[in-house]
Design a protein around this motif. Structure first.
Motif, short mmCIF file in Angstrom:
data_model
loop_
_atom_site.label_atom_id
_atom_site.label_comp_id
_atom_site.label_asym_id
_atom_site.label_seq_id
_atom_site.Cartn_x
_atom_site.Cartn_y
_atom_site.Cartn_z
N HIS A 228 64.46 -19.73 53.37
CA HIS A 228 64.84 -18.35 52.65
C HIS A 228 66.36 -18.61 52.65
CE1 HIS A 228 61.27 -17.39 50.91
NE2 HIS A 228 60.63 -17.45 52.35
N TYR A 229 67.36 -17.46 51.61
CA TYR A 229 68.79 -17.53 51.82
C TYR A 229 68.85 -16.10 51.55
CZ TYR A 229 69.13 -18.56 46.74
OH TYR A 229 69.49 -18.72 45.47
N LEU A 230 69.85 -15.74 52.80
CA LEU A 230 70.91 -14.67 51.41
C LEU A 230 72.07 -14.91 52.20
CD1 LEU A 230 70.92 -11.25 50.61
CD2 LEU A 230 70.73 -10.61 53.32
N LEU A 231 73.15 -14.70 50.83
CA LEU A 231 74.22 -15.00 50.35
C LEU A 231 75.15 -14.33 50.08
CD1 LEU A 231 73.13 -19.19 49.61
CD2 LEU A 231 73.64 -17.99 51.84
N VAL A 232 76.22 -13.97 50.95
CA VAL A 232 76.95 -13.08 50.64
C VAL A 232 78.12 -13.81 49.56
CG1 VAL A 232 79.62 -11.92 50.95
CG2 VAL A 232 77.77 -12.00 52.46
N VAL A 233 78.68 -13.52 47.90
CA VAL A 233 78.63 -13.37 46.65
C VAL A 233 80.34 -12.25 47.08
CG1 VAL A 233 79.43 -13.57 44.64
CG2 VAL A 233 76.74 -14.14 45.89
N LYS A 234 81.38 -13.10 46.98
CA LYS A 234 82.77 -13.29 46.77
C LYS A 234 83.91 -13.74 46.31
CE LYS A 234 83.50 -11.19 51.80
NZ LYS A 234 84.27 -11.51 52.83
N GLY A 235 85.00 -13.68 45.90
CA GLY A 235 85.84 -14.15 44.96
C GLY A 235 86.06 -14.79 45.34
N ASN A 236 85.11 -16.15 45.78
CA ASN A 236 85.37 -17.77 45.51
C ASN A 236 83.99 -18.16 44.65
OD1 ASN A 236 82.97 -17.07 47.72
ND2 ASN A 236 83.39 -19.38 48.75
N GLN A 237 83.73 -17.61 44.44
CA GLN A 237 82.46 -17.65 43.08
C GLN A 237 82.81 -16.62 42.02
OE1 GLN A 237 80.58 -19.95 42.76
NE2 GLN A 237 80.09 -21.22 44.88
N PHE A 283 72.87 -20.11 39.65
CA PHE A 283 72.69 -20.32 41.19
C PHE A 283 71.47 -20.57 41.29
CE2 PHE A 283 72.58 -19.59 45.73
CZ PHE A 283 74.22 -19.92 46.27
N PRO A 284 70.80 -21.47 42.21
CA PRO A 284 69.69 -22.39 42.56
C PRO A 284 69.27 -21.27 43.00
CG PRO A 284 71.68 -23.73 42.96
CD PRO A 284 71.94 -22.88 42.72
N HIS A 285 67.40 -20.89 42.73
CA HIS A 285 66.57 -19.82 43.21
C HIS A 285 66.49 -18.69 43.12
CE1 HIS A 285 64.65 -24.15 43.94
NE2 HIS A 285 65.66 -24.68 44.89
N VAL A 286 67.79 -18.37 42.74
CA VAL A 286 68.26 -17.19 43.18
C VAL A 286 66.87 -16.44 41.91
CG1 VAL A 286 69.05 -16.65 40.88
CG2 VAL A 286 69.73 -14.80 42.42
N VAL A 287 66.52 -15.02 42.89
CA VAL A 287 65.93 -13.82 42.01
C VAL A 287 65.95 -12.60 42.43
CG1 VAL A 287 63.26 -13.24 42.48
CG2 VAL A 287 63.89 -15.59 43.00
N GLN A 288 66.33 -11.90 43.81
CA GLN A 288 67.18 -10.95 43.18
C GLN A 288 68.51 -11.12 43.53
OE1 GLN A 288 64.44 -7.29 44.87
NE2 GLN A 288 63.89 -8.64 45.94
N MET A 315 64.66 -14.72 47.71
CA MET A 315 63.52 -13.92 47.96
C MET A 315 62.90 -12.88 46.96
SD MET A 315 63.43 -13.49 51.93
CE MET A 315 65.05 -12.07 51.79
N PRO A 316 61.86 -12.68 46.17
CA PRO A 316 61.20 -11.54 44.81
C PRO A 316 61.07 -10.12 45.64
CG PRO A 316 59.44 -13.05 45.94
CD PRO A 316 60.94 -13.72 45.93
N ALA A 317 60.62 -9.39 45.49
CA ALA A 317 61.18 -7.86 45.76
C ALA A 317 59.36 -7.94 46.57
CB ALA A 317 60.93 -7.48 44.16
N ARG A 318 58.66 -8.56 47.02
CA ARG A 318 57.29 -7.76 47.07
C ARG A 318 57.53 -8.83 48.86
NH1 ARG A 318 56.23 -12.86 43.68
NH2 ARG A 318 55.46 -14.44 44.67
N GLU A 319 58.83 -9.82 48.81
CA GLU A 319 58.93 -10.44 50.06
C GLU A 319 59.98 -9.40 50.90
OE1 GLU A 319 59.29 -14.00 49.90
OE2 GLU A 319 57.47 -14.28 49.01
N ALA A 320 60.59 -9.41 49.99
CA ALA A 320 62.43 -8.67 50.61
C ALA A 320 62.81 -7.40 50.13
CB ALA A 320 63.10 -9.65 50.38
N SER A 321 62.36 -6.20 50.44
CA SER A 321 62.78 -4.37 50.14
C SER A 321 63.78 -4.67 50.65
CB SER A 321 61.77 -3.81 51.18
OG SER A 321 61.88 -3.97 52.25
#
Length: 403
Positions: A228-237, A283-288, A315-321
């Motif tokens: 899974h991934y958790l990626l920060v989004v800033k001005g480069n996107q 963005f690929p596979h993004v859910v939350q 990750m969906p809400a049921r997996e990532a609170s």
């Protein structure tokens, strides 16, 4: 050195020969393959280092490669910060310590002679840095998350060569998994997949800063590594950042508040999350989507700072609170603590080691020292190094489980 089929599959191939490429280079065919999973899981650093190919000429070798590297590792655990200091530690080591390090008895009296500072320097300049980092790193199996971030060894800069920039992977518990030197004239993006490719990341969450919020990285993590991934989004996107910023955050009910005191400040963090499936975020596979708001008050000055961070996850809400996301975000910030220790406790930025693979291999030995001390429950690395220095010729060997 052979690799398992899974490891071979993840490595890039040479465009002409199809041979696996070295993780340390984007242009040359690998002559020394990265260690396999079986090699990385051998018990104890002595057994793991024994599988590293020796880069020295066969003629004139007086000491095994493993003995020299173990000497350097023990000396760094005892507080050594340079080749000269490692050589001094070895020169004063008693015979029983040299025997445990694997130095051979020579002559009619059976005297064991240690490696000199010049031998240590020659080995650390030449030995494969990717292999050494993999073999001395902490395996990611069972960890909740792996954080990826880079750090420059500023003292390694010369008039013609930029400072060595090292990309590291660190577990949620603060143990370094491995590191790679980013090739000159490129950036961390080129080394991201090469750094993580040898490791089983299935089920783990890979966290990274905005530089690595790349579509190909996300696809590779989810589709190839089954992570899974958790990626920060800033001005480069810019488009993605604007889309996240415009979401109806005030209406969010899924949120989490945390308060913390320490290090001379009071900090309050709020985490809000929104399911964005069907909103056509590019963005690929993004859910939350995630919004993290940090309020920090300096205890002495009363200065207040506020920071808003946006992130995305597959990750969906049921997996990532919100509680889990807050913990994962802190683990990403925690990698900076490892870099801070290398700077302040080991004075890495002040080190003028700059030849060959010396900067990255010395950084690997510092990572090993931090991993080893944390495995013993040590919370203050500086204090742990002082404790080891009181018995410098026995305690480091015991911590590294040398027979």
């Amino acid at each position: 050195m052979q690799r398992s089929s899974d490891d071979q599959r993840d490595l890039p191939s040479h465009p002409t020969t199809g041979a696996p490429m070295c993780r340390q280079s984007a242009t040359t065919v690998c002559l020394v393959k990265s260690p396999s999973r079986e090699h990385r899981e051998l018990p104890g650093p002595a057994a793991r280092l024994a599988v590293l190919p020796d880069p020295r000429d066969r003629r004139g070798r007086r000491h095994t490669l493993a003995s020299v590297l173990l000497t350097a590792a023990c000396a760094v655990l005892a507080g050594a910060r340079s080749y000269l200091a490692i050589g001094q530690w070895a020169r004063h080591a008693p015979q029983d310590t040299l025997a445990r390090l694997g130095f051979r008895a020579r002559g009619p009296l059976g005297v064991r002679l240690p490696a000199s500072a010049s031998t240590v320097r020659r080995v650390l300049v030449l030995v494969c840095p990717g292999g050494l980092a993999d073999l001395l790193g902490h395996g990611p199996a069972g960890t909740e998350s792996v954080a990826v971030d880079g750090k420059s060894a500023r003292g390694s800069r010369t008039d013609t060569v930029p400072a060595a920039h090292l990309l590291s992977a660190v577990t949620a518990a603060g143990r370094t998994v491995s590191q790679l030197r980013v090739p000159d004239k490129t950036n961390e993006i080129t080394a991201f997949t090469a750094l993580l490719a040898p490791f089983d990341l299935a089920g783990a969450v890979v966290t990274a800063d905005a530089l690595h919020t790349q579509r190909e990285h996300a696809k590779w993590l989810v589709e190839v590594k089954h992570a899974h991934y958790l990626l920060v989004v800033k001005g480069n996107q810019p488009k993605l950042h604007a889309a996240l910023k415009s979401l109806p955050w005030k209406e969010v009910t899924a949120r989490r508040y945390d308060r913390e005191r320490g290090h001379g400040r009071h900090e309050t963090r709020s985490v809000r999350m929104l399911t964005v499936t069907g909103l056509a975020l590019d963005f690929p596979h993004v859910v939350q989507a995630v919004k993290i708001l940090r309020h920090r008050t300096e205890t002495k000055t009363g200065r207040v700072t506020r920071q808003t961070v946006y992130a995305i996850t597959d990750m969906p809400a049921r997996e990532a609170s919100p509680q889990l996301i807050g913990r994962l975000a802190r683990s990403q910030w925690g990698i900076e603590a490892v870099h801070h220790i290398r700077d302040t406790t080991f004075t890495e930025d002040a080190s003028t080691i700059r030849t060959g693979h010396g900067p990255e291999n010395m950084a690997t030995l510092r990572n090993l020292a931090i991993n080893t001390l944390r495995d013993t429950g040590c919370r203050n690395i500086a204090a742990g190094l002082r404790e080891v220095s009181y018995t410098p010729f026995t305690r480091p060997l015991d911590l590294l489980q040398l027979p």
